[in-house]
Design an enzyme around this catalytic site. Structure first.
Site, PDB file in Angstrom:
ATOM      1  N   GLU A 197       2.846  -6.256   7.445  1.00 57.25           N
ATOM      2  CA  GLU A 197       2.059  -5.227   8.128  1.00 57.25           C
ATOM      3  C   GLU A 197       2.383  -5.108   9.615  1.00 57.25           C
ATOM      4  O   GLU A 197       2.364  -4.007  10.178  1.00 57.25           O
ATOM      5  CB  GLU A 197       0.558  -5.497   7.936  1.00 57.25           C
ATOM      6  CG  GLU A 197       0.020  -5.180   6.537  1.00 57.25           C
ATOM      7  CD  GLU A 197       0.230  -6.296   5.544  1.00 57.25           C
ATOM      8  OE1 GLU A 197      -0.207  -6.139   4.383  1.00 57.25           O
ATOM      9  OE2 GLU A 197       0.832  -7.333   5.903  1.00 57.25           O
ATOM     10  N   GLU A 224      -1.336  -9.140  -1.718  1.00 54.60           N
ATOM     11  CA  GLU A 224      -2.793  -9.306  -1.656  1.00 54.60           C
ATOM     12  C   GLU A 224      -3.430  -9.155  -3.034  1.00 54.60           C
ATOM     13  O   GLU A 224      -4.360  -9.890  -3.377  1.00 54.60           O
ATOM     14  CB  GLU A 224      -3.377  -8.296  -0.663  1.00 54.60           C
ATOM     15  CG  GLU A 224      -3.007  -8.620   0.780  1.00 54.60           C
ATOM     16  CD  GLU A 224      -3.278  -7.479   1.746  1.00 54.60           C
ATOM     17  OE1 GLU A 224      -3.941  -7.723   2.763  1.00 54.60           O
ATOM     18  OE2 GLU A 224      -2.823  -6.346   1.487  1.00 54.60           O
ATOM     19  N   ALA A 230       0.848  -1.184   0.000  1.00 57.74           N
ATOM     20  CA  ALA A 230       0.000   0.000   0.000  1.00 57.74           C
ATOM     21  C   ALA A 230       0.890   1.242   0.000  1.00 57.74           C
ATOM     22  O   ALA A 230       2.094   1.160   0.228  1.00 57.74           O
ATOM     23  CB  ALA A 230      -0.914  -0.016   1.229  1.00 57.74           C
ATOM     24  N   GLY A 267       0.074  -5.056   0.295  1.00 64.35           N
ATOM     25  CA  GLY A 267      -1.003  -4.941  -0.683  1.00 64.35           C
ATOM     26  C   GLY A 267      -0.657  -5.540  -2.028  1.00 64.35           C
ATOM     27  O   GLY A 267      -1.533  -6.012  -2.756  1.00 64.35           O
TER      28      GLY A 267
END
Length: 269
Positions: free
Chosen positions: A142, A122, A74, A119
Site C-alpha cells: 500500500e 488481508e 483491492a 487486500g
C-alpha cells in the site's frame, strides 16, 4: 445449501466442504465491491445453514481462479474515483467481511495459488490458516500507492508474524516468497502445484470434519476470544468454554465412544 450464480465467484460444494473461487482472473481476482458483497452473501448462507443445526458445511476453502493470483489486492480502478468517505465505507465493508470469516463456526483455509497482495493478503490472513503453492507471493504494498492497509493488514500481520517483522513489511511494501512466508509462520504448508494445494486443503478439512463440529467451533471461538487478553483472563475464558462443552451431546457421544472403543457419531449439538 443453495447458492445462486455469482458474477465474480465460483462455488462448489463437495461432501461438507465448500470451495469458493474468486473468479476475476483478468483483473487478477482484485477485490471489488461486488466481490466483497458476493463473498458476504456466501458467508451468510453458510452461517445460516449451520445455525439451523444440520452442519451442511464443515469447512471452507477460498482460492483464486487462474494460475497468477489468489487476489492481487483491492480494485485500484474502483478506488481511484472514491472520496475519502467512500474509501472509509469500502474499508469498513471489507473489514466486516473479515470479521465474519473469523467468526464462522467452521475452519476456513486460504489456498493461495499466486499473488496475495494488499487486500488479497488481508483476506488470506482472515482465514484460519493459509496453504500456498510454492509460486505464491505475499505482501502489503500500500505504501507504494500512498495508501495504508485498509482491510486489516496492520492488525493481522503483526498477530501472525510479530510486530518487528510486520513493521518491516508494511513500511517497505516488500513482497515475500511463499518460502519466506512459510518460514515466518504466515503460511502453514507449501505445495508444488495448484492441484496439490487444493487436495491438501481438502484433506485437512476432511480430517477436521471427522471431529466434533461443536467442539471445533468452540475451539475456534475460544481462540478468538482469548486473543489480546492476559494469560489469567485467557485461562478463565478457556475454562468457561470447557464447562460449556459438558453441556453438549457431542461431548457425551465422544466420551462414550472413547470408553467403548468405538468411532463416535457426533450429533453436532
Amino acid at each position: 445449501m443453495h447458492f445462486k450464480e455469482y458474477s465474480s465467484l465460483l462455488i462448489v460444494q463437495q461432501d461438507t466442504i465448500v470451495t469458493v473461487t474468486l473468479n476475476r482472473p483478468v483483473a487478477l481476482n482484485a477485490l471489488s465491491s461486488q466481490v466483497i458483497d458476493e463473498l458476504d452473501h456466501v458467508l451468510d448462507i453458510v452461517g445460516a445453514a449451520i445455525a439451523g443445526g444440520a452442519w451442511p458445511c464443515r469447512g471452507m476453502i477460498i482460492t483464486g481462479a487462474g494460475e497468477k493470483a489468489f487476489a492481487a489486492g483491492a480494485d485500484i480502478r474502483e478506488m481511484t474515483g472514491m472520496s475519502p468517505d467512500q474509501a472509509w465505507a469500502y474499508s469498513t465493508r471489507m473489514q466486516a467481511l473479515t470479521l465474519k470469516l473469523e467468526s464462522l463456526p467452521v475452519p476456513v483455509i486460504a489456498a493461495v495459488n499466486g499473488f496475495a497482495l494488499g487486500g488479497g493478503c488481508e483476506l488470506a490472513m482472515a482465514c484460519d490458516f493459509i496453504y500456498a503453492a510454492t509460486r505464491a507471493a505475499f505482501g502489503q504494498p500500500e505504501v507504494s500507492l500512498g495508501l495504508v492497509p485498509g482491510f486489516g493488514g496492520s492488525v493481522r500481520m503483526q498477530q501472525r508474524m510479530g510486530l518487528a517483522r510486520a513493521r518491516e513489511l508494511l513500511y517497505t511494501g516488500q513482497r515475500i516468497t511463499a518460502d519466506e512466508a512459510h518460514r515466518l509462520g504466515l503460511v502453514n504448508a507449501l505445495f508444488d502445484s495448484q492441484e496439490a494445494l487444493l487436495t491438501g486443503a481438502r484433506r485437512t478439512l476432511l480430517m477436521i470434519a471427522g471431529q466434533s463440529p461443536t467442539a471445533v467451533a468452540a475451539v475456534k471461538s475460544t481462540m478468538r476470544r482469548v486473543e489480546g487478553h492476559s494469560t489469567s483472563r485467557g485461562l478463565e475464558i478457556e475454562a468457561e468454554s470447557f464447562r460449556e462443552a459438558f453441556r453438549t451431546a457431542d461431548m457425551q457421544e465422544g466420551t462414550r465412544a472413547f470408553l467403548a472403543k468405538e468411532k463416535p457419531a457426533f450429533p453436532g449439538c
